[in-house]
Motif scaffolding. Structure first.
Motif, PDB file in Angstrom:
ATOM      1  N   ASP A  28      80.990  40.117 -53.250  1.00  0.00           N
ATOM      2  CA  ASP A  28      80.609  41.518 -53.115  1.00  0.00           C
ATOM      3  C   ASP A  28      81.579  42.237 -52.188  1.00  0.00           C
ATOM      4  N   THR A  29      81.531  43.558 -52.247  1.00  0.00           N
ATOM      5  CA  THR A  29      82.380  44.376 -51.398  1.00  0.00           C
ATOM      6  C   THR A  29      81.622  45.635 -51.025  1.00  0.00           C
ATOM      7  N   LEU A  30      82.140  46.357 -50.043  1.00  0.00           N
ATOM      8  CA  LEU A  30      81.504  47.585 -49.594  1.00  0.00           C
ATOM      9  C   LEU A  30      82.449  48.767 -49.780  1.00  0.00           C
ATOM     10  N   ILE A  31      81.885  49.873 -50.239  1.00  0.00           N
ATOM     11  CA  ILE A  31      82.612  51.134 -50.287  1.00  0.00           C
ATOM     12  C   ILE A  31      81.757  52.187 -49.602  1.00  0.00           C
ATOM     13  N   GLU A  32      82.379  53.291 -49.262  1.00  0.00           N
ATOM     14  CA  GLU A  32      81.657  54.420 -48.668  1.00  0.00           C
ATOM     15  C   GLU A  32      82.001  55.664 -49.462  1.00  0.00           C
ATOM     16  N   PHE A  33      80.989  56.438 -49.794  1.00  0.00           N
ATOM     17  CA  PHE A  33      81.225  57.632 -50.607  1.00  0.00           C
ATOM     18  C   PHE A  33      80.403  58.800 -50.077  1.00  0.00           C
ATOM     19  N   ASN A  34      81.061  59.963 -49.975  1.00  0.00           N
ATOM     20  CA  ASN A  34      80.400  61.209 -49.593  1.00  0.00           C
ATOM     21  C   ASN A  34      80.323  62.099 -50.826  1.00  0.00           C
ATOM     22  N   PRO A  35      79.131  62.276 -51.432  1.00  0.00           N
ATOM     23  CA  PRO A  35      79.024  63.049 -52.677  1.00  0.00           C
ATOM     24  C   PRO A  35      79.276  64.544 -52.505  1.00  0.00           C
ATOM     25  N   TYR A  36      79.231  65.024 -51.282  1.00  0.00           N
ATOM     26  CA  TYR A  36      79.489  66.438 -51.041  1.00  0.00           C
ATOM     27  C   TYR A  36      80.987  66.713 -50.921  1.00  0.00           C
ATOM     28  N   LYS A  37      81.673  65.844 -50.212  1.00  0.00           N
ATOM     29  CA  LYS A  37      83.114  66.003 -50.030  1.00  0.00           C
ATOM     30  C   LYS A  37      83.920  65.251 -51.093  1.00  0.00           C
ATOM     31  N   LYS A  38      83.227  64.415 -51.898  1.00  0.00           N
ATOM     32  CA  LYS A  38      83.878  63.595 -52.929  1.00  0.00           C
ATOM     33  C   LYS A  38      84.921  62.659 -52.336  1.00  0.00           C
ATOM     34  N   GLU A  39      84.582  62.107 -51.185  1.00  0.00           N
ATOM     35  CA  GLU A  39      85.501  61.200 -50.511  1.00  0.00           C
ATOM     36  C   GLU A  39      85.056  59.751 -50.722  1.00  0.00           C
TER      37      GLU A  39
END
Length: 264
Positions: A28-39
């Protein structure tokens, strides 16, 4: 086509930054996502991370299209990506997409116009639907190898515009059950993308969207998939209302049958 299946789970959130665990049967791996800034940020660095980076465009598109209200800790869904998909080519509406379902295959790919089949049956279709009246109609033309046309029209009710478009193509292919090679010429991206891009993913993710909701019109999609078994299908998109002769003709007849379907 090689499909990649993952489990996606939102495990933490801080200031609209959502930490997402993505796993397969190995790691497994981890990502981080901001749906408002699309980052999007990749937190871990392993083989699975490299795989996601190789298919980053597809991953970003899914995260971008995911509704804001479905970003919450505890959300989980199966995530399906197509390995090394040429996204730009599939998104180029001027390109013809081929679907080869012969010999138990299910392979879709973009082909150059000069590589298309020269002698092939063609289906031209269009639909008209009045949402406020809950009725409409569709029309399709079948062109044989000698260039002869046959026109078919039908009234519809309470199914919506996209379903009417899909139903028209299904009925046309059913009439060509003994024909192996067919080109569908349509102004509907819904029809063009369904079998070539969406259904292979839906079959692996329990027919759920990235929002965790059931896919709409799945009965029609499965019927469409089934009637295409054993066939080679080319999908050609044309812009609606652009004076394309056959498309304009189908539009005219679809509107005519829709406008005269008030009492059925």
């Amino acid at each position: 086509m090689k499909m990649l299946l993952f489990k996606m789970e939102i495990i933490d959130a801080l200031n609209n930054n959502y930490k997402i665990k993505i796993s397969n049967h190995i790691e497994d791996t981890l990502i981080e996502f901001n749906p408002y800034k699309k980052e999007l940020n990749f937190i871990h660095n392993n083989n699975l991370t490299d795989c996601l980076k190789d298919n980053e465009y597809q991953l970003r598109k899914m995260l971008h299209n995911k509704r804001i209200d479905t970003y919450y800790v505890g959300f989980n869904v199966k995530l399906v990506l197509r390995c090394n998909k040429d996204v730009a080519a599939f998104n180029d509406r001027s390109k013809i997409v081929a679907l080869d379902k012969r010999n138990n295959n299910n392979h879709s790919y973009v082909i150059a116009e000069d590589k298309c089949e020269e002698k092939i049956y063609k289906i031209f279709s269009d639909a008209c639907y009045f949402e406020n009246k809950k009725h409409g109609g569709f029309a399709f033309i079948i062109e044989d190898l000698e260039g002869n046309y046959k026109l078919f029209t039908e009234k519809v009710q309470a199914i919506g515009s996209s379903q009417a478009e899909l139903t028209a193509v299904i009925k046309a292919i059913e009439l060509l059950k003994d024909i192996e090679k067919i080109r569908i010429v349509t102004d509907s991206q819904y029809v063009r993308k369904g079998l070539t891009e969406w259904i292979p993913c839906w079959k692996l993710n329990d027919f759920k969207t990235i929002n965790g909701e059931p896919v709409k019109n799945i009965e029609n999609w499965l019927l469409f998939d089934n009637v295409c078994n054993g066939k080679y299908i080319e999908f050609q998109w044309v812009k609606g209302h652009s004076n394309h002769f056959e498309n304009s003709l189908c539009d005219m007849y679809a509107r005519d049958v829709a406008e005269n379907s008030k009492n059925f």
